[in-house]
Design a protein around this motif. Structure first.
Motif, short mmCIF file in Angstrom:
data_model
loop_
_atom_site.label_atom_id
_atom_site.label_comp_id
_atom_site.label_asym_id
_atom_site.label_seq_id
_atom_site.Cartn_x
_atom_site.Cartn_y
_atom_site.Cartn_z
N ILE A 1 -21.33 -6.53 -17.86
CA ILE A 1 -20.42 -7.66 -18.00
C ILE A 1 -18.97 -7.24 -17.81
N PHE A 2 -18.70 -5.93 -17.81
CA PHE A 2 -17.35 -5.45 -17.53
C PHE A 2 -16.95 -5.75 -16.09
N SER A 3 -17.95 -5.87 -15.19
CA SER A 3 -17.68 -6.17 -13.79
C SER A 3 -17.49 -7.66 -13.54
N ALA B 1 -16.13 -21.69 -25.29
CA ALA B 1 -15.36 -20.47 -25.48
C ALA B 1 -15.53 -19.55 -24.28
N THR B 2 -14.54 -18.68 -24.05
CA THR B 2 -14.61 -17.68 -22.99
C THR B 2 -14.09 -16.35 -23.49
N VAL B 3 -14.51 -15.28 -22.82
CA VAL B 3 -13.99 -13.95 -23.09
C VAL B 3 -13.83 -13.23 -21.76
N THR B 4 -12.69 -12.58 -21.54
CA THR B 4 -12.44 -11.88 -20.30
C THR B 4 -12.97 -10.46 -20.36
N SER B 5 -12.95 -9.79 -19.21
CA SER B 5 -13.46 -8.42 -19.14
C SER B 5 -12.62 -7.45 -19.97
N ASP B 6 -11.36 -7.81 -20.25
CA ASP B 6 -10.52 -6.96 -21.08
C ASP B 6 -10.46 -7.44 -22.53
#
Length: 117
Positions: free
Chosen positions: A28-30, A49-54
């Motif tokens: 999921i980091f990609s 809700a959302t979460v970014t790679s960082d």
């Protein structure tokens, strides 16, 4: 292509808690953004809700204060923790993954959450 599999839905009583899981077929980091959406009967699909790679998170106003999104890169999994559930939270919850370059997105099959006494 990215495959997403949701789990953790079910029947809960008002005021209860639930944790949904979304397992991805690759790191999921990609993926730039992973998130959760929901669609109640007769209504439009809406962002939860959302979460970014960082690791930057965003929560919709409708659930802010009751929901938390998190990720576990080692397990390629994103979670949605929901507390103080209300009947209006009843919906099918979908996992979503977005890439910016090249632009693309993927959806899971959905998991049903029913809040009722």
């Amino acid at each position: 292509q990215v495959q997403l599999v949701e789990s953790g839905g079910g029947l809960v009583q008002p005021g209860g808690s639930l944790r949904l899981s979304c397992a991805a077929s690759e790191s999921i980091f990609s993926i730039n953004i992973m998130g959760w959406y929901r669609q109640a009967p007769g209504k439009q699909r809406e962002l939860v809700a959302t979460v970014t790679s960082d690791g930057v998170t965003n929560i919709a106003d409708s659930v802010k204060g009751r929901c938390t999104i998190s990720r576990d890169n080692a397990k390629n999994t994103v979670y949605l923790r929901m507390n103080s559930l209300k009947p209006e939270d009843t919906a099918v919850y979908y996992c979503n993954a977005k890439r910016f370059v090249p632009r693309n997105q993927y959806w899971g099959q959905g998991t049903q959450v029913t809040v009722s006494s």
